[in-house]
Motif scaffolding. Sequence first.
Motif, short mmCIF file in Angstrom:
data_model
loop_
_atom_site.label_atom_id
_atom_site.label_comp_id
_atom_site.label_asym_id
_atom_site.label_seq_id
_atom_site.Cartn_x
_atom_site.Cartn_y
_atom_site.Cartn_z
N LYS A 95 13.25 8.58 13.38
CA LYS A 95 12.04 8.84 11.87
C LYS A 95 12.19 8.90 11.53
O LYS A 95 12.92 10.08 11.00
N GLU A 96 11.32 7.94 10.34
CA GLU A 96 11.67 7.63 8.80
C GLU A 96 10.59 7.85 8.19
O GLU A 96 9.53 6.66 8.85
N LEU A 97 9.90 8.43 7.64
CA LEU A 97 7.99 8.01 6.78
C LEU A 97 8.30 8.40 5.72
O LEU A 97 9.01 8.82 4.78
N LEU A 98 7.87 6.45 5.18
CA LEU A 98 8.06 6.94 3.85
C LEU A 98 6.75 6.48 2.91
O LEU A 98 5.74 6.23 3.23
N ASN A 99 6.96 6.88 1.55
CA ASN A 99 5.16 7.32 1.00
C ASN A 99 5.87 6.97 -0.47
O ASN A 99 7.26 7.13 -0.85
N ILE A 100 4.57 6.14 -1.72
CA ILE A 100 5.30 6.03 -2.28
C ILE A 100 4.59 6.49 -3.91
O ILE A 100 2.98 5.95 -2.72
N ALA A 101 4.80 7.27 -4.41
CA ALA A 101 3.73 8.21 -5.15
C ALA A 101 3.64 7.85 -6.44
O ALA A 101 5.54 7.95 -7.22
N ASN A 116 6.36 6.11 -12.66
CA ASN A 116 6.78 5.00 -12.69
C ASN A 116 6.76 5.88 -10.86
O ASN A 116 6.27 7.32 -10.79
N ASN A 117 6.28 4.69 -10.12
CA ASN A 117 6.20 5.04 -7.92
C ASN A 117 7.68 5.18 -7.38
O ASN A 117 9.30 4.96 -7.95
N LEU A 118 7.78 6.19 -7.17
CA LEU A 118 9.23 6.83 -6.55
C LEU A 118 8.94 6.37 -4.53
O LEU A 118 6.97 6.82 -4.48
N ILE A 119 9.77 6.10 -4.40
CA ILE A 119 9.63 5.81 -2.70
C ILE A 119 10.40 7.52 -2.23
O ILE A 119 10.82 8.39 -2.97
N ILE A 120 9.74 8.02 -1.85
CA ILE A 120 9.44 9.30 -0.39
C ILE A 120 9.99 9.20 0.73
O ILE A 120 9.01 8.90 0.93
N GLY B 62 -1.45 7.20 -6.55
CA GLY B 62 -0.65 6.17 -6.46
C GLY B 62 -1.24 5.09 -5.41
O GLY B 62 -2.22 5.05 -4.95
N PHE B 63 -0.40 3.68 -5.40
CA PHE B 63 -1.33 2.86 -4.75
C PHE B 63 -1.36 2.87 -3.09
O PHE B 63 -2.38 2.30 -2.83
N ALA B 64 -0.52 3.31 -2.65
CA ALA B 64 -0.43 3.73 -1.45
C ALA B 64 -1.70 4.58 -0.99
O ALA B 64 -1.97 4.66 0.11
N GLY B 65 -1.54 5.30 -1.95
CA GLY B 65 -3.00 6.32 -1.00
C GLY B 65 -4.21 6.26 -1.19
O GLY B 65 -4.81 4.59 -1.29
N MET B 66 -5.21 6.81 -0.86
CA MET B 66 -6.72 6.72 -0.36
C MET B 66 -7.83 6.36 -1.17
O MET B 66 -7.90 8.05 -1.99
N ILE B 67 -8.72 5.92 -1.02
CA ILE B 67 -10.19 6.08 -1.56
C ILE B 67 -10.82 5.47 -0.49
O ILE B 67 -11.07 4.58 -0.26
N PRO B 68 -11.41 6.35 0.17
CA PRO B 68 -12.64 6.16 0.63
C PRO B 68 -14.06 4.93 -0.05
O PRO B 68 -14.06 5.12 -0.44
#
Lengths: 391, 398
Positions: A95-101, A116-120, B62-68
């Motif tokens: 199982k893998e979970l990706l986050n871009i931060a 820049n945005n990285l894939i974790i 970042g973009f993937a984060g949340m804002i209620p």
Amino acid sequence: MIPFKYNVRNLRVRWKTTLMTVLGTALLVASSCILFGLVEGLEHSLKISGDPLDLIVLRKGATAETTGGFESKKADELLTLGGILHDAEGPIAAKELLNIAIAERNRSDDQRPSFNNLIIRGVQPASRKLRPNFKIIAGRDIEAGKGECIVSPGIARLYKGGQVGGQLVFGEKEKYRVVGVFTAGGSAAESEVWADLKDVERNTGREASVSCVQIRAAGPAEFDALRKEIDEGAQFRLAAIPEAEYFRKQSESSLFLKGAGTLIAVLLTFGAMFAAANTMFSAVKSRTREIGTMRALGFSRGDVLFSFLGESILLSLLGGLLGLLATIPMSLISIETSNFATFASVTINFRFGPWVMAVALIMTLVMGLFGGMLPALRAVKLEVISALREL
Amino acid sequence: MKYLTYIFRNARRNPVRTGLTVASTAICLFLMMILLSFFSMNEEASQNSKVYNRVIVMNANGFAGMIPIARVRQIAGMEGVAAASPFSWYGGKYQNERALFAQFACNADSIFNVLDEFKLAPDQLAAFVASKDGAVIGPKLARDYNLKVGDSLPLQGDIYPVDLKLVIKGIYDSPSNTDQRMCLFHYEYLDDLLKTSGTAGGLSNPNGTTAGSGNAGMVFVKCKSADATTAVCKRVDEEYKSTEFPTRTQTEEAFGQMFSEMMGDLKDTIYWIGGAVVISLLFVAGNAMAMSMRERTTEVAVLKAIGFSKSKVLFLVLAEAVLVAGLGGAIGTLGCKGLCDAVDVSRFMGGFLPFYYVPWNTALIGLGVSLFVGLVSGLAPAVIASNTSVVDGLRKVV
């Protein structure tokens, strides 16, 4: 035939002109090669997939790992399916979970911070076996639950706290201590930060979902059966995509770059073609009397045509070769940019492969052939008598 | 100036050579315009956005984060804020393909107050606000897919596990350096679908609410004045600093620059290539100039014999080189600008760029570069010509 030596000598005699033309075309060829080297590097990283028996499971309708999440419960069930390859430690599936931060780059030359945005990627132990040639090249692998991560060499170099012993910070809650550097055979994983699945789940508050499940089937028959079961089975309704197919789709995003690269190469070829034509025109002009003499000696019009075309091609081949040589050190360099499909960082290693070679070869041949054609035709058309009379 | 005719004559003496030099300069400058505009137009567009006094709120992560979603109302009520709207990236597929246009869920009542350079006819706006599944699209998007008001626009979820059945209620008009291929629709429509669907999709933190819903994505905020923008950025970030979802708030200009920064090393690579092209032009143009001066050795000697000074000869040769390169540069840069103005190049970019044009200052830089190339490439031949002695020059047989 007029001996080829004659052309080589000619280039040597007017070495200043030759050098200028060669340097000019070399730079243009090198520019194109660099662009194509990047496209090839990008494609290569996307094409490298582990094994023909690997499947990526995404939510139906999703096109990428970064967007295709589904419930963790379903993922757990997937891992228990029959037909998955097993080894001593259990099934080869993860199982893998990706986050871009957002992460801050290391930039000492710039006062302004750059991001820049990285894939974790939150991974499970089997994730490593699912990547080609996964290797820890510095430090050690992560231990579960300790908030550790491993990174690719590119990220280690480019990001603040990316070195072994440093800490990558993605906002208040997401922090990982870097304990090692890994490579994975040049695959797309080399643009990512890998951490333990549990850590990523906790840090992002996404305990209930996964981004994808990676599976290796035990054999071709099991591969098809697994695919069918996941795609059509009532309990899943997910999409099981063969890894090779998945990455082929992903690499479509490089089509734009490829198109742009081709356009640029074509334009540069024209630019260099005109430069070659210029040189050859002046070569023909300054050798009018020589041409007349050769014709008087009995060389045919065809001989003269081939001789000048050959000289032109030789001239541009020299430029092409030099340009190609200039790109060699580039193969040691990797550049970082963003994949605008996922808005995340990708590290591209410049690749000096068949594509780049082909581009250089085609460019130089086109340059030499078309650049030399008109001057050579002019040489052919000269009347022997008037050419001999020329001062 | 009185030598202008002479310079022109010289440049036209070998029309093939001059033509080829002009052509290679023009092509290289054309290419340079394409490469440079790639960055400069984005910069110009994001700088132009300054006048609209907007700030953009996104999750600090970042973009993937949340804002209620509740925060949109809170932010709209803050001091210095004129209007606020969620701006949530849907990123769906159209006609089973990855869509090549941006789709945003927003607040229908306020979005055209926030994006106030986007104009929508009052009746279309009223129709959009009144219909829950209504959408407003850009004029280029309408043209690309031959869509008009009243047509349906079904989108399939990629990030989100729900599909949208939108109906076009209006087509906005906006300045040419903005995205004219956007699709805007009601935030509530998407959110309600998500509430009933019950899966989280690829999103961060469902936050206890029904999976996937309640996330505003980004928030676009219109400030009351230019002075207010900095204060609003600070106020928003301070407000949510110690919450579960801290924010990163920046002006629209900074937001645009962030995308430019995301190009990373690619930007440097392209500048390097631009540099290589200029240097190779120096060789090419310099070579051509040297060749034509070699042919004219005798003539230069005659010029000097009849009393032309060293500096005058230098000037004549340099002027010719600058003229030829400048002509090529003008054709290349203005041609590229004209072409990009006349043809909507962005259409062929597969959604990679919403618009494409060559800004005037970039075109002027290109012209400057070509003049520089002319000057430098003419330097060596000019110095040689001005320094040849009359006797040697006259004696030389070319």
